[in-house]
Design a protein around this motif. Structure first.
Motif, PDB file in Angstrom:
ATOM      1  N   MET A  35      20.890  23.259  63.892  1.00 27.47           N
ATOM      2  CA  MET A  35      21.489  22.478  64.980  1.00 27.47           C
ATOM      3  C   MET A  35      21.244  20.987  64.710  1.00 27.47           C
ATOM      4  O   MET A  35      20.126  20.540  64.555  1.00 27.47           O
ATOM      5  CB  MET A  35      20.842  22.871  66.305  1.00 27.47           C
ATOM      6  N   THR A  36      22.343  20.216  64.613  1.00 25.40           N
ATOM      7  CA  THR A  36      22.205  18.805  64.305  1.00 25.40           C
ATOM      8  C   THR A  36      21.890  18.012  65.563  1.00 25.40           C
ATOM      9  O   THR A  36      22.404  18.296  66.644  1.00 25.40           O
ATOM     10  CB  THR A  36      23.514  18.257  63.693  1.00 25.40           C
ATOM     11  N   ALA A  37      21.023  17.025  65.389  1.00 24.47           N
ATOM     12  CA  ALA A  37      20.647  16.191  66.533  1.00 24.47           C
ATOM     13  C   ALA A  37      21.793  15.240  66.883  1.00 24.47           C
ATOM     14  O   ALA A  37      22.562  14.828  66.005  1.00 24.47           O
ATOM     15  CB  ALA A  37      19.396  15.389  66.202  1.00 24.47           C
ATOM     16  N   GLU A  38      21.901  14.917  68.168  1.00 32.23           N
ATOM     17  CA  GLU A  38      22.922  13.966  68.586  1.00 32.23           C
ATOM     18  C   GLU A  38      22.582  12.585  68.022  1.00 32.23           C
ATOM     19  O   GLU A  38      21.424  12.185  67.962  1.00 32.23           O
ATOM     20  CB  GLU A  38      22.978  13.897  70.110  1.00 32.23           C
ATOM     21  N   PRO A  39      23.605  11.843  67.564  1.00 32.12           N
ATOM     22  CA  PRO A  39      23.334  10.502  67.045  1.00 32.12           C
ATOM     23  C   PRO A  39      22.768   9.602  68.134  1.00 32.12           C
ATOM     24  O   PRO A  39      23.122   9.726  69.309  1.00 32.12           O
ATOM     25  CB  PRO A  39      24.719  10.018  66.579  1.00 32.12           C
ATOM     26  N   LEU A  40      21.879   8.707  67.737  1.00 34.37           N
ATOM     27  CA  LEU A  40      21.255   7.798  68.688  1.00 34.37           C
ATOM     28  C   LEU A  40      22.281   6.818  69.225  1.00 34.37           C
ATOM     29  O   LEU A  40      23.060   6.230  68.468  1.00 34.37           O
ATOM     30  CB  LEU A  40      20.113   7.042  67.998  1.00 34.37           C
ATOM     31  N   LEU A  41      22.317   6.665  70.529  1.00 35.72           N
ATOM     32  CA  LEU A  41      23.267   5.762  71.166  1.00 35.72           C
ATOM     33  C   LEU A  41      22.925   4.323  70.799  1.00 35.72           C
ATOM     34  O   LEU A  41      21.785   3.886  70.941  1.00 35.72           O
ATOM     35  CB  LEU A  41      23.204   5.942  72.680  1.00 35.72           C
ATOM     36  N   ARG A  42      23.918   3.592  70.348  1.00 30.31           N
ATOM     37  CA  ARG A  42      23.720   2.183  69.964  1.00 30.31           C
ATOM     38  C   ARG A  42      24.088   1.315  71.169  1.00 30.31           C
ATOM     39  O   ARG A  42      25.252   1.175  71.512  1.00 30.31           O
ATOM     40  CB  ARG A  42      24.576   1.854  68.743  1.00 30.31           C
ATOM     41  N   HIS A  43      23.067   0.763  71.774  1.00 35.45           N
ATOM     42  CA  HIS A  43      23.174   0.102  73.080  1.00 35.45           C
ATOM     43  C   HIS A  43      22.743  -1.351  72.929  1.00 35.45           C
ATOM     44  O   HIS A  43      21.641  -1.645  72.474  1.00 35.45           O
ATOM     45  CB  HIS A  43      22.253   0.851  74.063  1.00 35.45           C
ATOM     46  N   VAL A  44      23.611  -2.271  73.304  1.00 35.68           N
ATOM     47  CA  VAL A  44      23.286  -3.700  73.288  1.00 35.68           C
ATOM     48  C   VAL A  44      23.213  -4.193  74.723  1.00 35.68           C
ATOM     49  O   VAL A  44      24.141  -4.004  75.509  1.00 35.68           O
ATOM     50  CB  VAL A  44      24.332  -4.508  72.499  1.00 35.68           C
ATOM     51  N   GLN A  45      22.093  -4.810  75.060  1.00 33.99           N
ATOM     52  CA  GLN A  45      21.907  -5.421  76.382  1.00 33.99           C
ATOM     53  C   GLN A  45      21.960  -6.936  76.230  1.00 33.99           C
ATOM     54  O   GLN A  45      21.279  -7.504  75.378  1.00 33.99           O
ATOM     55  CB  GLN A  45      20.560  -5.043  76.984  1.00 33.99           C
ATOM     56  N   MET A  46      22.760  -7.570  77.065  1.00 35.41           N
ATOM     57  CA  MET A  46      22.849  -9.026  77.065  1.00 35.41           C
ATOM     58  C   MET A  46      22.185  -9.571  78.320  1.00 35.41           C
ATOM     59  O   MET A  46      22.489  -9.116  79.436  1.00 35.41           O
ATOM     60  CB  MET A  46      24.313  -9.466  77.002  1.00 35.41           C
ATOM     61  N   TYR A  47      21.278 -10.511  78.134  1.00 39.21           N
ATOM     62  CA  TYR A  47      20.631 -11.169  79.263  1.00 39.21           C
ATOM     63  C   TYR A  47      20.866 -12.662  79.175  1.00 39.21           C
ATOM     64  O   TYR A  47      20.775 -13.252  78.083  1.00 39.21           O
ATOM     65  CB  TYR A  47      19.127 -10.897  79.269  1.00 39.21           C
ATOM     66  N   ASP A  48      21.170 -13.266  80.307  1.00 39.11           N
ATOM     67  CA  ASP A  48      21.256 -14.716  80.336  1.00 39.11           C
ATOM     68  C   ASP A  48      19.863 -15.304  80.169  1.00 39.11           C
ATOM     69  O   ASP A  48      19.651 -16.228  79.382  1.00 39.11           O
ATOM     70  CB  ASP A  48      21.884 -15.158  81.656  1.00 39.11           C
TER      71      ASP A  48
END
Length: 369
Positions: free
Chosen positions: A1-14
């Motif tokens: 069973m293959t693992a789900e790919p890691l979500l690539r998440h970018v957070q922008m803060y002022d």
């Protein structure tokens, strides 16, 4: 069973602060933080741990153009000065998709509590013109959103007033309100009569009002102690009050361990935020951190959590500049029989910001025919 790919998440803060980095480290996503400037409580070690990087308009554009991003979490959509960076980052994801990149979902977490179209009459002409140009971009920012989570009811009301349904037909994001409350934590038993002011030693955070109210409190409760914890322009005044009154102690620029240890011994957390022409307390991180550690809260009607706090037995002052009312609220809070366990019993099982992020990052439901 293959693992789900890691979500690539970018957070922008002022404006980036330590709490943002702590949250990113706890997140299950591969989170990259892009920020424009630093808050006074910016931890360099944690910033390096999450590979946070400063990025202006061009930096945000180049980052999203060169890197695959599954979810782009923009800065607060009603922060006008952040609009050019937000649109640049979104444009970068659009161009990357044309060359084989993923379809990036654009989301936002909102806690703004002040209408940005108000309060700028006193600005110099150039600043007013610049702000008007930035404000003109906000409807375009709104139309990029796939989802938006509101941290307070007051914030949701503000956004609905500025982007009413009649003007949302072009692109309407999914919306959800998740109160910006901390998760319930294990706390100890009853505490001594300790009041803590936590935050920036400034007028807008109500520091001056605490200094004026404390002699009235101490005259009525000889056992009460005041801890002034934070940093900022009023450090000298905090240290001076601690030197002149035995009931006052100053803790200047504490590290996070010291901060939490002090809160663990605090009965009442006070943050009497004051209105400013172009600023209003959104939530108040000290309030959130105090609640999570079982503190009774004394604040003003300025915070976006005022409604929840009032409904759950905390002390909310209105009008916010009434020093006598502040002293009275502190005395009532000190006499409040509730234990720290009683306070945290009203909190959710999951931190509100964490719950909001889970919802924002969750893959959309497949479209049904």
């Amino acid at each position: 069973m293959t693992a789900e790919p890691l979500l690539r998440h970018v957070q922008m803060y002022d404006v980036a602060r330590t709490a943002h980095f702590e949250r990113a480290l706890r997140s299950g996503a591969h989170t990259t933080i892009l920020f424009a400037s630093r808050r006074y409580d910016f931890d360099e070690v944690l910033a390096r741990a999450v590979a946070a990087r400063r990025a202006g308009v061009w930096g945000a554009f180049w980052y999203t153009l060169r890197n695959d991003v599954d979810v782009l979490e923009t800065a607060e959509p009603l922060v006008a000065r952040a609009a050019p960076r937000t649109l640049a980052a979104v444009f970068g994801t659009r161009l990357r998709r044309l060359i084989g990149g993923p379809r990036t979902r654009v989301v936002a977490y909102a806690i703004e509590n002040k209408d940005p179209w108000q309060g700028h009459e006193s600005l110099p002409l150039y600043a007013r013109l610049k702000l008007r140009a930035q404000l003109g971009l906000l409807p375009l920012v709104w139309r990029q959103l796939d989802r938006i989570a509101y941290g307070t009811d007051q914030c949701a009301i503000l956004y609905n007033s500025r982007f009413p349904a009649a003007r949302r037909s072009h692109r309407r994001p999914e919306e959800r309100t998740v109160a910006a409350l901390p998760a319930a934590e294990a706390v100890g038993g009853p505490r001594d009569a300790v009041v803590t002011f936590l935050g920036d030693f400034s007028h807008r955070k109500g520091f001056d009002h605490v200094r004026q109210a404390w002699p009235l409190v101490a005259a009525d409760r000889s056992d009460a102690k005041l801890v002034l914890m934070g940093k900022g322009g009023g450090v000298r005044e905090a240290e001076g009050l601690a030197e002149s009154l035995t009931s006052v102690r100053a803790v200047i620029d504490p590290d996070r361990d010291t901060l939490f240890a002090e809160l663990a011994g605090t009965k009442v957390l006070v943050l009497p935020s004051q209105p400013r022409p172009r600023w209003r307390e959104q939530v108040g991180l000290p309030i959130v951190e105090g609640l999570g550690r079982g503190c009774i809260i004394v604040t003003t009607s300025e915070t976006g959590l005022a409604g929840w706090l009032s409904a759950n037995g905390h002390y909310v002052i209105s009008p916010p500049d009434d020093v006598d009312a502040l002293a009275g609220a502190l005395l009532r809070a000190l006499a409040d029989p509730r234990s720290p366990a009683d306070v945290v019993a009203e909190l959710p099982a999951v931190d509100g910001r964490v719950e909001a992020e889970r919802w924002m990052l969750r893959a959309p439901e497949p479209a049904t025919r």
